[in-house]
Write an enzyme that holds these catalytic residues in place. Structure first.
Site, mmCIF file in Angstrom:
data_model
loop_
_atom_site.group_PDB
_atom_site.id
_atom_site.type_symbol
_atom_site.label_atom_id
_atom_site.label_comp_id
_atom_site.label_asym_id
_atom_site.label_seq_id
_atom_site.Cartn_x
_atom_site.Cartn_y
_atom_site.Cartn_z
ATOM 1 N N LYS A 127 0.818 -1.199 0.000
ATOM 2 C CA LYS A 127 0.000 0.000 0.000
ATOM 3 C C LYS A 127 0.872 1.278 0.000
ATOM 4 O O LYS A 127 2.091 1.209 0.163
ATOM 5 C CB LYS A 127 -0.937 -0.017 1.210
ATOM 6 C CG LYS A 127 -1.970 -1.167 1.151
ATOM 7 C CD LYS A 127 -2.817 -1.159 -0.115
ATOM 8 C CE LYS A 127 -4.153 -1.864 0.010
ATOM 9 N NZ LYS A 127 -4.098 -3.336 -0.025
HETATM 10 C C1 LIG Z 1 -5.462 -3.991 0.712
HETATM 11 C C2 LIG Z 1 -6.933 -3.832 0.746
HETATM 12 C C3 LIG Z 1 -7.724 -4.178 1.860
HETATM 13 C C4 LIG Z 1 -7.240 -4.896 3.067
HETATM 14 O O1 LIG Z 1 -5.999 -4.839 3.376
HETATM 15 P P1 LIG Z 1 -5.051 -5.854 4.201
HETATM 16 O O2 LIG Z 1 -4.293 -4.880 5.020
HETATM 17 O O3 LIG Z 1 -4.204 -6.528 3.167
HETATM 18 O O4 LIG Z 1 -5.890 -6.751 4.998
HETATM 19 C C5 LIG Z 1 -9.071 -3.895 1.810
HETATM 20 N N1 LIG Z 1 -9.641 -3.330 0.748
HETATM 21 C C6 LIG Z 1 -8.937 -2.999 -0.346
HETATM 22 C C7 LIG Z 1 -9.630 -2.340 -1.497
HETATM 23 C C8 LIG Z 1 -7.563 -3.255 -0.400
HETATM 24 O O5 LIG Z 1 -6.880 -2.960 -1.508
#
Ligand SMILES: *Cc1c(COP(=O)(O)O)cnc(C)c1O
Length: 405
Positions: free
Chosen positions: A186
């Site tokens: 992210k």
């Molecule tokens: C990455 C992501 C999540 C959840 O993230 P994690 O930290 O990997 O559990 C939820 N929604 C979206 C759209 C994402 O891209």
């Protein structure tokens, strides 16, 4: 997109603070921790940075969504309207609280189509959950309006769009609550981690307890805490929060590089007249993690993808239509009862509706869409080379098509 591209001494320094005391837990051990409260400090930084009253860190973006839903009172049998294009975590979280994911079409903004949302409302609908996909925002005003009209909760999944804004406000802070993910890929990362953002004290207090077994965090020691309701362990560790503290300090720089690189690539791809771009509801607020573009039809797009692959330049270009994780078309585990345990009849009935693929409108968009991930490490020369190669591939395919007719 990823903060992991900017990793170094700042992260090491924050980690060292934690290593020097060995207190890896975010609560308690007041004397031994020598003033280090990394999770608390990061929560304060998040609420300052995104201009939001409260932030609750969690172990992941998925657990942030689960926590937000529980705190918002979304539970057994409640319907949550969400897009058919997202990451699997969005529906996982809905199902985790016993609620029913109601998937609907997206539009050329790659986010919820407000008319499709309206059409999906039933007496069981409790929440609308837009997902701000690929760095950019859903049509929040339209969705807010629908929520108001039908007395529904607005929960923003902003996991992929940290730093994006909509009409001057950060996405994730506009609805009743919003979530970020700090997983490894992210915009900024903790390694693993997430956050719930809200301006509502009651929702925050519930999130704070829910992520720590229901502890009310009012006692002088943990053993003396009361547990007003049932919670779980979705805590972040001090080590992960420490990484996040270093990363949030880099956010402005990350966003400005993303925006610069995005704009160079955009100007190169704009030279292909047949190529169009994703609709952005607030251009100035785009966090620019991806540049998403459309070709005239599915056949041309899949030929372009094949050519990018054969020229070894597909990496970093995502054809979500064929991707196993982001679009309903490949979510057989969801639509064909791929559960390890019993699920409610209501959920199974809802999911059965998707096996016949009702998402014709989304297919028509996703089958023409390619998203190019924006790297922080590209030089201007590399972006030009990349952009020109992609443009060359598109022109080649379009030419072949013309001569074939
Ligand atoms: C990455 C992501 C999540 C959840 O993230 P994690 O930290 O990997 O559990 C939820 N929604 C979206 C759209 C994402 O891209």
């Amino acid at each position: 997109m990823p903060g992991y591209e900017f990793f170094g001494e700042e992260e090491r320094k924050e980690i060292d603070d934690v290593m020097n005391t060995g207190i890896l837990m975010r609560y308690g051990f007041d004397a031994q921790r020598k003033g280090n409260w990394k999770a608390k400090e990061l929560e304060q930084k998040i609420s300052e940075t995104f201009d939001c009253k409260y932030a609750q860190l969690t172990s992941s973006g998925t657990s942030a969504l689960t926590t937000a839903m529980a705190a918002l009172g979304i539970g057994f049998g409640d319907e949550v309207i969400m897009p058919a294009f997202t990451f699997v975590a969005s529906f996982e979280a809905v199902i985790s609280v016993g609620a029913i994911p109601v998937l609907v079409d997206i539009d050329e903004s790659l986010t919820l189509n407000p008319s499709a949302v309206k059409a999906a409302i039933t007496s069981k609908t409790k929440c609308i959950m837009p997902v701000h996909m690929c760095g950019s925002m859903a049509d929040i005003d339209a969705l807010k309006h629908i929520c108001k009209e039908h007395d529904l909760i607005l929960l923003e999944d902003a996991c992929q769009s940290i730093g994006a804004t909509y009409k001057g406000k950060y996405v994730g802070t506009i609805g009743d609550a919003g979530t970020f993910s700090f997983d490894f890929v992210k915009t900024i990362t903790c390694g693993e981690g997430g956050a719930v953002l809200t301006n509502n004290e009651d929702i925050y207090t519930k999130c704070d307890a829910y992520t720590d077994h229901g502890h009310d965090h009012k006692g002088a020691d943990r053993g003396a805490d009361l547990h007003p309701f049932v919670g779980y362990n979705y805590r972040i560790s001090e080590l992960h929060a420490a990484i996040g503290l270093a990363q949030i300090g880099k956010l402005d720089n990350i966003l400005s590089i993303q925006r610069k690189n995005h704009s160079i690539l955009n100007s190169i791809l704009s030279t292909v007249p047949e190529l169009t771009f994703r609709k952005i509801h607030d251009e100035g607020g785009n966090s620019c993690t991806f540049l998403s573009w459309f070709l005239p039809d599915a056949e041309i797009t899949s030929a372009v993808v094949a050519e990018l692959r054969s020229q070894n330049i597909l990496a970093g270009n995502f054809y979500w239509f064929e991707n196993n994780w982001h679009y309903i078309r490949k979510w057989d585990h969801l639509t064909k009862n791929g559960f390890l345990n019993n699920q409610s009849e209501q959920l199974q009935k809802q999911l059965q509706k998707y096996s016949a693929n009702p998402f014709i409108a989304s297919d028509a968009i996703m089958s023409r869409c390619i998203s190019t991930a924006i790297s922080l490490t590209w030089t201007e020369e590399q972006i030009r080379e990349k952009g020109e190669k992609i443009a060359g591939v598109i022109k080649k395919i379009l030419n072949e098509k013309l001569t074939a007719v």
